[in-house]
Design an enzyme around this catalytic site. Structure first.
Site, PDB file in Angstrom:
ATOM      1  N   ARG A 113       0.982  -1.260   0.309  1.00  0.00           N
ATOM      2  CA  ARG A 113       0.226  -0.220  -0.546  1.00  0.00           C
ATOM      3  C   ARG A 113       0.863   1.324   0.441  1.00  0.00           C
ATOM      4  NH1 ARG A 113      -4.452  -1.977   1.949  1.00  0.00           N
ATOM      5  NH2 ARG A 113      -3.371  -2.974   3.555  1.00  0.00           N
ATOM      6  N   THR A 114       1.290   1.720   1.276  1.00  0.00           N
ATOM      7  CA  THR A 114       2.403   2.979   0.780  1.00  0.00           C
ATOM      8  C   THR A 114       3.705   2.811  -0.531  1.00  0.00           C
ATOM      9  OG1 THR A 114       2.158   2.575   3.469  1.00  0.00           O
ATOM     10  CG2 THR A 114       4.005   3.412   2.686  1.00  0.00           C
TER      11      THR A 114
ATOM     12  N   HIS B 225       5.978   6.876  10.848  1.00  0.00           N
ATOM     13  CA  HIS B 225       4.659   6.622   9.928  1.00  0.00           C
ATOM     14  C   HIS B 225       4.668   8.060   9.201  1.00  0.00           C
ATOM     15  CE1 HIS B 225       4.062   4.423   5.897  1.00  0.00           C
ATOM     16  NE2 HIS B 225       2.762   4.020   6.589  1.00  0.00           N
TER      17      HIS B 225
END
Lengths: 303, 155
Positions: free
Chosen positions: A51-52, A129
């Site tokens: 995803r990231t 994050h």
């Protein structure tokens, strides 16, 4: 101007956080702005992530820059025993910015001291994050119209979840009211409660999702993981207390939205997905605009 | 009374005396001051009687004059230590240890997943001073806290 990095959410001032949410809104209106044509961004995923990484690479492409990098270290000189220092020193000669994820905590901070180009932390172990935090903030602002005075209920693993800690730090600028719902094993660590007290902010702690959910503007769900419990019996006993079901939402505020950093396992029942208050999939789309905002701000093409 | 205690460890003519060290911190201080690499004569005593502390340790280093910056490193484990500079058997200077705001390079981060424990690099911490006099170290890299009782001195 010296190079600017984004390693920890505390690297950004309140004004910068607000600015990123404004820029993200602008990119959402006009997603294809080739402001970084001719630039090269290195996407270094020392630890795999779907995803990231794709969200960052989508953001880089939409800005017109090119991406180099790797999505795991198996084909790199890291396997030959090259030090992290030398890897970063070398790659920083090839690009205009480094986006990196690493399983070792503090690796991005160290990289920012070595690298000539700005470094963006895309997650370092259980530490930080920050792009997730900024996209959470953009999602809050977009759905609530403001970041000020939000009533947020955080549910699940509040001890190990890095996203809740960073979000708490960032929201502390905005007179937020916090409600924490967690089992004793996974409650919000003392250092963060002290941090809120020092800032004069209110918080309430609960063991179960009760009527307080009807006061919330944002419900922030996290996953309660079996491996966090020393006693498996205890896990079995509490696991169902932290599952959000559609029936719990009937008296919630109309503006209330449910956020989740994803991946979800079972902590949000599937019957919630069709509720208009479920926002976790829209949240991922906001991630691309937020990351466009972060990259263009750090490279100085947006101020 | 004070005279008796000093005589438990022989007086020195010139050099540095580090006194009022908590008895259980002696070996940490030896590491911090890198006395294991020292070539001058060193004498030390531990589990000595102390009115103020119960038991204490003392270190006497011949012909070496410790600098304030070096001494401040001691504060991480022994903030109440007192350092005397001796010239011709007399105390010419009394130095108080001052807890520094930052330290670099000689303490291990307690987090095994920290980059500093996995790469050949220097550690760095911000020193957090608690109201109770306790010291905690916040890692510049992983941002985790190393508490006073977890402090391990690197070689």
């Amino acid at each position: 101007m010296g190079k600017k990095n984004l390693i920890s959410i505390t690297d950004f001032t309140k004004e910068e956080i607000i600015r990123i949410t404004e820029l993200a809104a602008d990119f959402e209106q006009n997603p294809n702005q080739p402001l970084l044509k001719g630039k090269v961004v290195a996407s270094l995923f020392f630890e795999p992530s779907t995803r990231t990484r794709l969200s960052f690479e989508s953001a880089i492409n939409r800005l017109g820059a090119r991406v180099i990098g790797f999505s795991d270290t198996s084909n790199t000189s890291v396997t030959k025993g090259e030090t992290f220092h030398d890897t970063i020193m070398t790659i920083s000669n090839y690009c205009d910015m480094i986006v990196m994820r690493h399983s070792l905590e503090g690796a991005p901070r160290y990289a920012s001291e070595i690298s000539k180009v700005p470094v963006v932390n895309a997650g370092d172990g259980a530490n930080q994050h920050p792009s997730q935090t900024l996209l959470d903030l953009y999602s809050i602002k977009k759905t609530q119209g403001t970041l000020n005075g939000i009533n947020i209920m955080m549910i699940g693993d509040l001890k190990y979840g890095r996203t809740v800690h960073s979000l708490l730090q960032a929201l502390s600028h905005f007179e937020t009211h916090f409600t924490f719902v967690a089992p004793p094993e996974l409650e919000m660590p003392q250092e963060y409660k002290l941090f809120l007290q020092e800032k004069g902010l209110n918080f309430v702690e609960k063991r179960e999702i009760d009527d307080a959910i009807n006061e919330a503007d944002i419900v922030y769900m996290t996953r309660v993981q079996r491996e966090r419990f020393t006693d498996p019996m205890e896990y079995e006993r509490v696991k169902n207390a932290y599952i959000l079901r559609n029936s719990m939402l009937k008296d919630t505020k109309p503006n209330m939205r449910i956020l989740h950093p994803l991946p979800r396992v079972n902590e949000i029942a599937a019957d919630v997905d069709s509720n208009p208050k479920a926002y976790y999939f829209n949240q991922t789309e906001n991630g691309v605009y937020t990351r466009m905002a972060i990259i263009s701000y750090l490279l100085g093409v947006k101020k | 009374m004070a005279q008796d205690k000093i005589m438990e460890v022989r007086a020195i003519e010139n050099g540095t005396v580090v006194d009022h060290i908590p008895a259980d911190c002696l070996f940490k201080i030896i590491k911090i001051l890198q006395l294991d690499k020292e070539t001058h004569r060193i004498t030390f005593g531990t589990n000595l009687e102390s009115k103020r502390m119960g038991t204490k340790a003392i270190i006497k280093i011949n012909d070496r004059y410790c600098q304030q910056e070096e001494i401040n490193r001691i504060a991480i484990v022994a903030p109440m230590a007192v350092v005397n500079i001796i010239k011709d058997y007399k105390v010419t200077e009394k130095l108080k240890v001052v807890v520094p705001d930052q330290i670099e390079g000689f303490v291990r981060c307690a987090n095994p997943k920290c980059i500093t424990n996995n790469e050949p690099m220097q550690t760095a911490f911000k020193v957090i001073k608690g109201n109770d006099g306790e010291i905690a170290l916040k890692c510049r890299y992983c941002e985790k806290i190393t508490h006073q009782d977890q402090i391990e001195i690197l070689k």
